[in-house]
Design a protein around this motif. Structure first.
Motif, short mmCIF file in Angstrom:
data_model
loop_
_atom_site.label_atom_id
_atom_site.label_comp_id
_atom_site.label_asym_id
_atom_site.label_seq_id
_atom_site.Cartn_x
_atom_site.Cartn_y
_atom_site.Cartn_z
N ALA A 1 -0.95 -12.57 -3.21
CA ALA A 1 -1.83 -11.18 -2.84
C ALA A 1 -1.12 -9.81 -2.86
O ALA A 1 -1.92 -9.08 -3.25
CB ALA A 1 -2.01 -11.62 -1.48
N GLY A 2 0.22 -9.80 -2.84
CA GLY A 2 0.69 -8.68 -2.89
C GLY A 2 0.77 -8.06 -4.43
O GLY A 2 0.40 -6.92 -4.75
N HIS A 3 1.04 -9.03 -5.37
CA HIS A 3 0.60 -8.66 -6.78
C HIS A 3 -0.81 -8.01 -7.03
O HIS A 3 -0.99 -7.03 -7.82
CB HIS A 3 0.78 -9.90 -7.65
N ALA A 4 -1.58 -8.52 -6.34
CA ALA A 4 -3.14 -8.09 -6.34
C ALA A 4 -3.13 -6.43 -5.78
O ALA A 4 -3.86 -5.63 -6.08
CB ALA A 4 -4.15 -8.81 -5.80
N ALA A 5 -2.63 -6.58 -4.65
CA ALA A 5 -2.60 -5.40 -3.81
C ALA A 5 -2.05 -4.20 -4.40
O ALA A 5 -2.52 -2.95 -4.29
CB ALA A 5 -1.85 -5.51 -2.38
N VAL A 6 -1.00 -4.48 -5.37
CA VAL A 6 -0.37 -3.27 -5.93
C VAL A 6 -1.18 -2.35 -6.59
O VAL A 6 -0.82 -1.14 -6.90
CB VAL A 6 1.06 -3.72 -6.72
N ASP A 7 -2.19 -3.07 -7.37
CA ASP A 7 -3.14 -2.22 -8.08
C ASP A 7 -3.83 -1.08 -7.38
O ASP A 7 -4.12 0.03 -8.12
CB ASP A 7 -4.01 -2.92 -8.78
N VAL A 8 -4.15 -1.16 -6.05
CA VAL A 8 -4.72 -0.29 -5.31
C VAL A 8 -3.77 0.98 -5.41
O VAL A 8 -4.51 2.33 -5.24
CB VAL A 8 -4.66 -0.84 -3.89
N LEU A 9 -2.45 1.05 -5.39
CA LEU A 9 -1.88 2.26 -5.26
C LEU A 9 -1.92 3.27 -6.58
O LEU A 9 -1.88 4.52 -6.58
CB LEU A 9 -0.24 1.74 -5.46
N GLU A 10 -2.50 2.42 -7.51
CA GLU A 10 -2.67 3.20 -8.90
C GLU A 10 -4.12 3.46 -9.21
O GLU A 10 -4.49 4.67 -9.41
CB GLU A 10 -2.16 2.44 -10.16
N GLY B 1 -2.59 3.94 1.22
CA GLY B 1 -2.75 3.55 -0.05
C GLY B 1 -1.88 4.41 -0.98
O GLY B 1 -1.99 4.39 -2.33
N VAL B 2 -0.85 5.29 -0.39
CA VAL B 2 -0.11 6.04 -1.16
C VAL B 2 1.52 5.58 -1.31
O VAL B 2 2.05 5.13 -0.13
CB VAL B 2 0.02 7.23 -0.95
N LEU B 3 2.05 5.15 -2.47
CA LEU B 3 3.38 4.82 -2.63
C LEU B 3 4.31 6.01 -2.35
O LEU B 3 4.22 6.95 -3.47
CB LEU B 3 3.76 4.07 -3.94
N MET C 1 4.53 -3.40 -3.88
CA MET C 1 3.38 -4.54 -3.68
C MET C 1 3.18 -5.22 -2.42
O MET C 1 2.04 -5.33 -1.57
CB MET C 1 3.52 -5.58 -4.92
N ILE C 2 4.28 -5.37 -1.68
CA ILE C 2 4.20 -5.75 -0.37
C ILE C 2 4.01 -4.97 0.69
O ILE C 2 3.32 -5.07 1.64
CB ILE C 2 5.73 -6.60 0.10
N ALA C 3 4.69 -3.69 0.52
CA ALA C 3 4.01 -2.68 1.36
C ALA C 3 2.72 -2.18 1.22
O ALA C 3 2.03 -2.03 2.23
CB ALA C 3 4.94 -1.21 0.96
N ALA C 4 2.24 -2.19 -0.07
CA ALA C 4 0.86 -1.92 -0.36
C ALA C 4 -0.21 -3.05 0.48
O ALA C 4 -1.39 -2.66 1.02
CB ALA C 4 0.30 -1.96 -1.94
N LEU C 5 0.10 -4.45 0.21
CA LEU C 5 -0.64 -5.20 1.15
C LEU C 5 -0.57 -5.12 2.50
O LEU C 5 -1.43 -5.39 3.20
CB LEU C 5 -0.39 -6.64 0.71
N GLY C 6 0.53 -4.75 3.23
CA GLY C 6 1.01 -4.58 4.42
C GLY C 6 0.02 -3.35 4.99
O GLY C 6 -0.52 -3.24 5.99
N ASP C 7 -0.13 -2.31 4.14
CA ASP C 7 -0.83 -1.22 4.24
C ASP C 7 -2.25 -1.64 4.71
O ASP C 7 -3.12 -1.05 5.49
CB ASP C 7 -0.50 -0.18 3.33
N LEU C 8 -2.82 -2.60 3.78
CA LEU C 8 -4.12 -2.73 3.80
C LEU C 8 -4.48 -3.78 5.10
O LEU C 8 -5.60 -3.45 5.61
CB LEU C 8 -4.62 -3.90 2.42
#
Length: 349
Positions: free
Chosen positions: A113-122, A22-24, A310-317
């Motif tokens: 879905a990546g656009h949605a996942a990127v908010d998790v980083l913040e 969950g960390v960029l 955002m794609i890395a964030a979704l992949g991380d999830l």
């Protein structure tokens, strides 16, 4: 803790990002927007050639900024759709090469879905359920979302024609403003009166789909106003038209998003996509959500537009949820519908 490399090449941005738990950690982004400006829009073949040149340097940049080695990567995620076919194929091919060389799993994921996942980083993990408004160049949708990695995405309503971002680009051309239209109209609108021209608020009548969108008619209304002004021999007040058009879009998006939250009994609204970087929309949505007791989650502007983080964030999830990867069977699916985090692998007929 797994380190996930994300690659994004769906349109005219070449993005790479590295996310762990969950960390960029680092990212790189290159845009070919200037190469498309003279055409007034993105040319798929031009975008694909730009991706070929930029994808390896952007991965290298992300790795250097993260202070890690490429050999530290434990999984790769790549945008497999939707998007421009030639552009998507460049990213998928690159991701397969990295995954094969590193001997790690590969996830072909959905761009939205990546656009949605990127908010998790913040802002950290999303709530158990929330309403999401996706506003981008090609998509405008209201969705009900749960666990992004595991749960299906439920569509409450979508645009029936032009998406909000498309309307910004087309109206910018009508007003003689440069591409991309969103930032150009936003800048021009700063000097204009948002109430100068009474443009319609499409699909907000009692018989309209409550969560559906349509911006083609609004674009046509602007075109008719421009034509009538020129026919009358008057100078076009570009800032006023830009501000009035922008306000019409904002009013529609805000009204429908808040209504969706109320009807879904959701106390959280997630707003993502390139148009979510628009200042007037952010301010309008903040005010409306505050008045309705809704928590608004919006990524910082630089993470609203297409990027590798955002794609890395979704992949991380997906990795943390132990979702099985499609691996080298992943392929580009340019017109895939958003039903979940993964892009399904087409089955042979």
């Amino acid at each position: 803790m797994s380190l996930v490399l994300g690659i994004e090449t769906s349109c005219d941005e070449t993005g790479a990002g590295l996310v762990a738990d969950g960390v960029l950690l680092g990212d790189g982004l290159a845009s070919s927007a200037d190469e498309h400006a003279r055409f007034g829009g993105v040319v798929p073949e031009v975008a694909a050639r730009a991706h070929v040149s930029a994808v390896v340097p952007m991965v290298r940049m992300a790795v250097e900024r993260a202070g890690v080695s490429l050999s530290d990567v434990d999984a790769v995620a790549v945008t497999a759709g939707p998007g421009l076919s030639p552009a998507l194929h460049v990213g998928v091919a690159a991701a397969k090469a990295y995954a094969t060389a590193l001997g790690v799993p590969l996830h072909g994921v959905h761009h939205l879905a990546g656009h949605a996942a990127v908010d998790v980083l913040e802002h950290g993990p999303l709530p158990e359920r929330c309403v999401a408004l996706i506003v981008s160049g090609g998509h405008t949708s209201l969705l009900s979302m749960g666990d992004l990695a595991r749960d299906p995405v439920v569509h409450l309503g979508d645009t029936v024609d032009d998406a909000a971002g498309e309307a910004f680009d087309k109206v910018a051309r009508l007003l003689g403003l440069p591409y991309p239209g969103g930032p150009a109209i936003s800048k021009a609108a700063l000097e204009g009166d948002p109430h100068a021209v009474a443009f319609p608020r499409p699909m907000t009548g009692p018989r309209d789909a409550p969560f559906g969108f349509s911006f083609s008619g609004l674009k046509t209304a602007v075109a008719r106003h421009v034509e009538a002004t020129h026919d009358a021999g008057r100078a076009l007040a570009v800032p006023d038209v830009a501000a009035s058009f922008q306000q019409a879009v904002v009013d529609v998006l805000v009204r429908k998003a808040v209504r969706a939250c109320r009807e879904q009994e959701s106390d959280t609204l997630l707003m993502v996509g390139g148009v979510a970087a628009n200042r007037a929309l952010r301010e309008g949505m903040e005010t409306a959500c505050a008045g309705a007791g809704i928590t608004l989650r919006v990524p910082v502007p630089r993470l609203c537009t297409d990027n590798g983080a955002m794609i890395a964030a979704l992949g991380d999830l997906l990795v943390r949820a132990d979702v099985p990867p499609a691996g080298l069977a992943s392929t580009a699916v340019p017109s895939v519908e958003l039903t979940g985090a993964l892009v399904p692998v087409p089955q042979p007929v």
